[in-house]
Design a protein around this motif. Structure first.
Motif, PDB file in Angstrom:
ATOM      1  N   LYS A 279       0.824  -1.211   0.000  1.00  0.00           N
ATOM      2  CA  LYS A 279       0.000   0.000   0.000  1.00  0.00           C
ATOM      3  C   LYS A 279       0.860   1.264   0.000  1.00  0.00           C
ATOM      4  CE  LYS A 279      -3.919  -2.247   2.248  1.00  0.00           C
ATOM      5  NZ  LYS A 279      -4.765  -2.340   3.462  1.00  0.00           N
ATOM      6  N   LEU A 280       1.952   1.235   0.768  1.00  0.00           N
ATOM      7  CA  LEU A 280       2.860   2.383   0.824  1.00  0.00           C
ATOM      8  C   LEU A 280       3.469   2.660  -0.543  1.00  0.00           C
ATOM      9  CD1 LEU A 280       4.165   4.381   2.873  1.00  0.00           C
ATOM     10  CD2 LEU A 280       6.022   2.731   3.133  1.00  0.00           C
ATOM     11  N   MET A 281       3.943   1.590  -1.205  1.00  0.00           N
ATOM     12  CA  MET A 281       4.552   1.759  -2.513  1.00  0.00           C
ATOM     13  C   MET A 281       3.551   2.284  -3.524  1.00  0.00           C
ATOM     14  SD  MET A 281       4.460   0.155  -5.628  1.00  0.00           S
ATOM     15  CE  MET A 281       5.209   1.050  -6.979  1.00  0.00           C
ATOM     16  N   LYS A 282       2.360   1.713  -3.525  1.00  0.00           N
ATOM     17  CA  LYS A 282       1.354   2.125  -4.498  1.00  0.00           C
ATOM     18  C   LYS A 282       0.982   3.602  -4.332  1.00  0.00           C
ATOM     19  CE  LYS A 282       0.191  -1.279  -7.273  1.00  0.00           C
ATOM     20  NZ  LYS A 282       0.150  -1.104  -8.732  1.00  0.00           N
ATOM     21  N   GLU A 283       0.800   4.024  -3.108  1.00  0.00           N
ATOM     22  CA  GLU A 283       0.418   5.425  -2.879  1.00  0.00           C
ATOM     23  C   GLU A 283       1.562   6.375  -3.203  1.00  0.00           C
ATOM     24  OE1 GLU A 283      -2.593   6.601  -2.319  1.00  0.00           O
ATOM     25  OE2 GLU A 283      -3.257   4.530  -2.474  1.00  0.00           O
ATOM     26  N   MET A 284       2.778   6.028  -2.796  1.00  0.00           N
ATOM     27  CA  MET A 284       3.923   6.912  -3.039  1.00  0.00           C
ATOM     28  C   MET A 284       4.211   7.076  -4.530  1.00  0.00           C
ATOM     29  SD  MET A 284       6.947   6.330  -0.298  1.00  0.00           S
ATOM     30  CE  MET A 284       6.755   6.689   1.432  1.00  0.00           C
ATOM     31  N   SER A 285       4.013   6.013  -5.298  1.00  0.00           N
ATOM     32  CA  SER A 285       4.413   6.043  -6.707  1.00  0.00           C
ATOM     33  C   SER A 285       3.287   6.430  -7.651  1.00  0.00           C
ATOM     34  CB  SER A 285       4.935   4.662  -7.121  1.00  0.00           C
ATOM     35  OG  SER A 285       3.868   3.737  -7.191  1.00  0.00           O
ATOM     36  N   GLY A 286       2.116   6.716  -7.117  1.00  0.00           N
ATOM     37  CA  GLY A 286       0.999   7.025  -7.999  1.00  0.00           C
ATOM     38  C   GLY A 286       0.459   5.782  -8.685  1.00  0.00           C
ATOM     39  N   HIS A 287       0.546   4.647  -7.996  1.00  0.00           N
ATOM     40  CA  HIS A 287      -0.001   3.370  -8.481  1.00  0.00           C
ATOM     41  C   HIS A 287       0.707   2.857  -9.734  1.00  0.00           C
ATOM     42  CE1 HIS A 287      -3.553   2.886  -5.757  1.00  0.00           C
ATOM     43  NE2 HIS A 287      -3.138   4.099  -5.461  1.00  0.00           N
ATOM     44  N   LYS A 288       1.992   3.089  -9.809  1.00  0.00           N
ATOM     45  CA  LYS A 288       2.767   2.492 -10.902  1.00  0.00           C
ATOM     46  C   LYS A 288       2.928   0.986 -10.653  1.00  0.00           C
ATOM     47  CE  LYS A 288       5.076   6.699 -12.295  1.00  0.00           C
ATOM     48  NZ  LYS A 288       4.190   7.560 -11.457  1.00  0.00           N
ATOM     49  N   PRO A 289       3.215   0.212 -11.702  1.00  0.00           N
ATOM     50  CA  PRO A 289       3.389  -1.227 -11.516  1.00  0.00           C
ATOM     51  C   PRO A 289       4.435  -1.526 -10.444  1.00  0.00           C
ATOM     52  CG  PRO A 289       3.268  -0.715 -13.844  1.00  0.00           C
ATOM     53  CD  PRO A 289       3.341   0.603 -13.118  1.00  0.00           C
ATOM     54  N   PHE A 290       4.099  -2.448  -9.549  1.00  0.00           N
ATOM     55  CA  PHE A 290       4.955  -2.780  -8.421  1.00  0.00           C
ATOM     56  C   PHE A 290       5.530  -4.178  -8.623  1.00  0.00           C
ATOM     57  CE2 PHE A 290       4.982  -3.598  -3.528  1.00  0.00           C
ATOM     58  CZ  PHE A 290       6.336  -3.341  -3.491  1.00  0.00           C
ATOM     59  N   TYR A 291       6.861  -4.247  -8.632  1.00  0.00           N
ATOM     60  CA  TYR A 291       7.615  -5.485  -8.868  1.00  0.00           C
ATOM     61  C   TYR A 291       8.224  -5.913  -7.541  1.00  0.00           C
ATOM     62  CZ  TYR A 291      11.269  -8.423 -11.125  1.00  0.00           C
ATOM     63  OH  TYR A 291      12.098  -9.435 -11.522  1.00  0.00           O
TER      64      TYR A 291
END
Length: 428
Positions: A279-291
């Motif tokens: 959730k932290l990664m998705k919010e920080m990056s603007g929901h870019k693909p997460f690997y």
């Protein structure tokens, strides 16, 4: 124009149509995802690849990683691994060799498969510097960018590039300390170079030049995770989060310039911290693909880390992770062999599907529903066709052939399904 720029102009490209058909979605949904940076579709002007969409709203994808080491340099075996990974159902492949002739081996691998292929170009730059000058710390900045461009020209489709390691990130690492040290090769190489030369990371300092190179050759940027934890007790620490902040900022900058971007995540994360990380990664990056690199949820199962990873990967996918890097049984012990690669791919494919059952229940659970009905009807051919690994399922049953061909040797003559089918009609 790049595929991002096409999407932002309202153009639905052939690649978007292929992804939409494969996923059972409207092409306009895919176009909007690419335009916003939520979906990437690796392509290349130098080779034809099997089109694969990665990102929000799409099935969770699986990457297989191979590559020679300094101890074992067998390019033909790596080609066999690449072919086996594709046959086992990997969606992409990363060639991460650290020995031999970097470009020649990578070209052999790329030419052997149709999958999108990724790489980590700084491995080549640093290791060639060690061969040439006696130490990785003597690598020049030009050599780093030259290696990146040379690999791009081979038809590499995406690259893990460590943009988020800067002087602030290193300060966080040193101030906080680590139980398990620094496990990323790229992170170790770049950190050592920065500290010795007292200079900023060239990939961060000259980021716009990096974007120019990748954009010219249509390479997807995967912001490398050099500060990932190598032990679950270091998960979600200051260095990892600082790198995520920088990588998210770099990802925004790159996307605004028309480049496709993936953001990489941690590798060792206890189960109770996975939701927070995703959730932290998705919010920080603007929901870019997460690997996500694994993730491994415990450190005490060497030899079984593919299973450890499947546990973490399924939970990660359920919370919104888009792209999983497989882990093989050889992780932390040895260079994976052919069977390790096949096992790693199939295990991670199971994890991806389990996550998708939560993420997209209306779409993903139909597969399980079909299998449930086939089992009820004791339709073995249908069961084999629906299995993730049909050949293995058939081989296991045939190796212990039942007397009653409708059942299996677990229950034999006392098969619960057969008994019920003879007395009730429970079809639904």
């Amino acid at each position: 124009m790049t595929i991002v720029e096409d999407a932002q102009k309202g153009i639905i490209t052939e690649e978007m149509k292929i992804v939409a058909k494969d996923e059972g979605l409207d092409p306009e949904f895919v176009r909007r995802g690419v335009a916003a940076g939520r979906i990437v579709i690796p392509t290349s002007p130098y080779r034809q690849v099997k089109i694969c969409g990665i990102g929000e709203g799409l099935r969770t994808k699986v990457n297989a990683s191979i590559g020679v080491s300094s101890d074992i340099v067998d390019p033909e075996m790596e080609v066999k691994k690449a072919i086996a990974a594709e046959k086992a159902g990997a969606d992409t492949l990363m060639e991460l060799g650290t020995g031999g002739d970097f470009l020649a081996i990578r070209k052999k691998v790329i030419d052997s498969i149709s999958l999108s292929v990724g790489s980590v170009p700084l491995y080549q730059a640093f290791i060639e510097a060690a061969r040439k000058y006696g130490s990785i710390v003597h690598m020049t900045e030009d050599e780093l960018f030259n290696a990146t461009e040379a690999q791009a020209k081979l038809g590499t489709n995406f690259m893990a590039i460590h943009t988020g390691i800067n002087n602030i990130t290193l300060d966080r690492l040193k101030a906080h300390g680590r139980y398990g040290g620094l496990c990323s090769r790229g992170g170790a190489f770049m950190s050592s170079w920065m500290l010795h030369n007292e200079k900023e990371n060239p990939l961060f300092a000259n980021f716009d030049y990096l974007v120019e190179i990748l954009k010219e050759h249509e390479v997807v940027l995967s912001t490398g995770n050099g500060m990932r934890a190598g032990a679950v007790h270091d998960a979600t620490d200051r260095a990892q989060i600082q790198e995520l902040i920088i990588n998210s900022e770099m990802a925004d900058r790159a996307h605004k310039q028309g480049l496709q971007v993936i953001v990489e995540g941690p590798g060792h994360v206890p189960l109770d911290q996975i939701a927070t990380n995703v959730k932290l990664m998705k919010e920080m990056s603007g929901h870019k693909p997460f690997y996500m690199l694994g993730p491994l949820v415990t450190d005490v199962a060497p030899g079984y880390d593919h299973i450890v990873t499947a546990i973490g990967a399924s939970v990660s996918a359920s919370y919104g992770c888009d792209f999983l890097c497989y882990v093989t049984p050889a992780e932390h012990l040895a260079l994976p062999n052919l069977e390790d690669v096949i096992t790693g791919v199939k295990t991670s494919r199971i994890a991806a599907h389990v996550g998708d059952m939560i993420k997209y229940p209306d779409r993903a659970r139909q597969w399980d529903l079909d299998m449930g009905r086939a089992r009820r009807e004791l339709d073995w051919e249908k069961m084999y066709s629906l299995a993730i690994d049909p050949e293995h399922a058939r081989a296991v049953r045939n190796s212990r052939a039942p007397e009653d061909t409708d059942a299996c040797t677990m229950c034999g003559n006392f098969c619960a399904l057969k008994i019920v089918n003879q007395n009730y009609n429970l079809a639904k």
